[in-house]
Design an enzyme around this catalytic site. Sequence first.
Site, short mmCIF file in Angstrom:
data_model
loop_
_atom_site.label_atom_id
_atom_site.label_comp_id
_atom_site.label_asym_id
_atom_site.label_seq_id
_atom_site.Cartn_x
_atom_site.Cartn_y
_atom_site.Cartn_z
N LYS A 98 50.04 42.85 45.24
CA LYS A 98 51.98 43.18 44.72
C LYS A 98 51.19 44.86 44.79
CE LYS A 98 50.59 38.33 42.77
NZ LYS A 98 50.53 37.83 41.80
N GLN A 111 47.35 37.90 36.32
CA GLN A 111 46.93 37.38 36.73
C GLN A 111 46.51 35.93 36.38
OE1 GLN A 111 47.69 38.40 40.00
NE2 GLN A 111 46.89 36.49 40.58
N ASP A 133 56.57 36.28 36.40
CA ASP A 133 56.28 35.44 37.08
C ASP A 133 57.52 34.06 36.11
OD1 ASP A 133 54.39 35.65 39.13
OD2 ASP A 133 53.03 35.21 37.04
#
Lengths: 295, 295
Positions: A55, A99, A122
């Site tokens: 990322k 994460q 997200d």
Amino acid sequence: RAEAKLIDGKAIAADVREEVRVGVAQMKEKIGKVPGLAVVLVGERKDSQTYVNAKKKACAEAGIDSFGTDLPGDATEEEVLKVVADYNADPNVHGILVQLPMPDHIDEERVLGAISYEKDVDGFHPLNTGRLAQRGREPLFVPCTPRGCIELLERSGIEIAGKEAVVVGRSNVVGIPAAMLLQRRDATVTIVHSRTPNSEEIVRRADIVIAACGRMEMVKGSWLKPGAAVIDVGINAKDDPSKKLGYRLVGDADFESCKEVAGAITPVPGGVGPMTIAILLKNTMEGAMRAYGMM
Amino acid sequence: RAEAKLIDGKAIAADVREEVRVGVAQMKEKIGKVPGLAVVLVGERKDSQTYVNAKKKACAEAGIDSFGTDLPGDATEEEVLKVVADYNADPNVHGILVQLPMPDHIDEERVLGAISYEKDVDGFHPLNTGRLAQRGREPLFVPCTPRGCIELLERSGIEIAGKEAVVVGRSNVVGIPAAMLLQRRDATVTIVHSRTPNSEEIVRRADIVIAACGRMEMVKGSWLKPGAAVIDVGINAKDDPSKKLGYRLVGDADFESCKEVAGAITPVPGGVGPMTIAILLKNTMEGAMRAYGMM
Ligand SMILES: NC(=O)C1=CN([C@@H]2O[C@H](COP(=O)(O)OP(=O)(O)OC[C@H]3O[C@@H](n4cnc5c(N)ncnc54)[C@H](OP(=O)(O)O)[C@@H]3O)[C@@H](O)[C@H]2O)C=CC1
Ligand SMILES: NC(=O)C1=CN([C@@H]2O[C@H](COP(=O)(O)OP(=O)(O)OC[C@H]3O[C@@H](n4cnc5c(N)ncnc54)[C@H](OP(=O)(O)O)[C@@H]3O)[C@@H](O)[C@H]2O)C=CC1
């Protein structure tokens, strides 16, 4: 009959990333700012570290600033929340992602809910999830993988409105948001799950199949309506002695049999996989554009 | 073949209300407190006033305290938010509901989002909506009408898990939450809407049909799989010169033809209608039990 058209996720993801790169460059030129993405990693899972590094590298290529905090696996929930709060307050950060999975002693829902929903790249904040489920409401962010599935369909010219779509799987990360997105685009959507007794029969009704059941090569060509579009989200390691690593990656659909029946299909790898990061960059750029009043 | 079994919503709603009455009496005996419901009404819509009065009467019968604030139709959003904030802070209030629709100058989403989600008896707060849509999350409250549909099925001994369910309609108030609830109970659910070209064919696959499309008598007997259970949420006024008022109430399913094919069906009136208020009382009682640490 002809074999299915391949939906080239690598090429489409490259297009998306190039669009983001151009958008970021224009933003920099106009207002002297660039988007910023902060990634919070708790613990030392190897796979998570790999994802996080990928990322950050993608951010760099797109001209997006990346920020990162790595906490040890025994960090307390309060420590994680403090990191999130700091990024919430930082005007140079437009997207925050934690994460997953986090260690068991941390309440995932609480941490995800603590991310400002205006920086929730997200799309897992309950406000964004709730809005995604509601007619007439717009989430600020949509989860990356399902949004990637929709972009693959749209950029391949596959019509969604008025079609029957079957989503195989109902996870919060893929299946449910994918179903919502298809429904918002006026598909008639059925969600199939592990308690569905007749999945095969149901999948055979679909013009569009999203395979996201985490079961290696489960969806067979014989399950498909001829001409259906198959978006295969699955990532599974299949034993293959001919490969150096002893395995190769395969999807939740059986590519060989499906490509004989489908009208279009994503390969694994090179289908949905590359889209997830591309959309993460796009979500981050859109977050920055909203923050700077540019959209 | 035999006609469909009638699902008697009036009788089932009476059972639910009696259970709530007993629960409230026990709460009063144990801790000297009763649940409290606050209803906020903005403007002078006759139908809204009727609903609000019915809710207050039902509270009284169950032993629930009711609170109410009636604001004029030109009340500002700030005034409405102030009323909500006061009820949020009042420990004797365990459920707050704002009667919809509100006047156009008021942002409904903002007002609904301002209700503490721990007092959100209507289940429209984004946190509750979001959780309803997610696996592994539990909303504190579920919208009354869809929850009523599920109770009708469950209390009639109609199995949900593993069955195919079709929900006709996708409103935030009925269709979408009903679909989520069925899915959480492991039905395989399809949502049909106004852009679905082949509704009839899709409805015919269903073991359970929820009709909530706001189209008078749309779902016909010929659309049903023999033996299907039909839950008819619709409330429509149909011209009927033989009635004193010149009309009678009918559903979104065509009762006469459906009852010849269905295995079980709710009548209109006397089906889903009475459940909505019964569940509102139940939600309020559960809110109070949570507030007092009793569940
Ligand atoms: N390309 C990418 O970037 C990403 C890929 N993935 C991949 O996508 C796949 C799905 O991931 P994720 O959603 O996280 O997986 P989960 O394991 O969280 O969910 C799997 C879902 O599939 C359902 N399911 C399981 N078995 C069956 C069956 N026999 N028939 C029908 N449905 C079944 C489960 O149903 P139930 O709810 O009843 O248990 C569950 O809802 C995986 O292969 C994963 O590796 C995931 C995320 C990103
Ligand atoms: N018993 C009770 O307590 C209650 C009863 N009701 C009744 O339930 C019914 C539904 O209410 P509500 O959900 O608020 O209604 P809405 O009007 O908000 O929603 C109707 C839904 O039906 C869909 N629809 C419209 N036409 C068709 C069609 N031809 N085929 C398939 N779907 C169609 C619409 O689709 P699209 O989204 O594409 O426009 C929409 O999603 C009404 O009859 C209402 O009076 C409602 C609430 C409580």
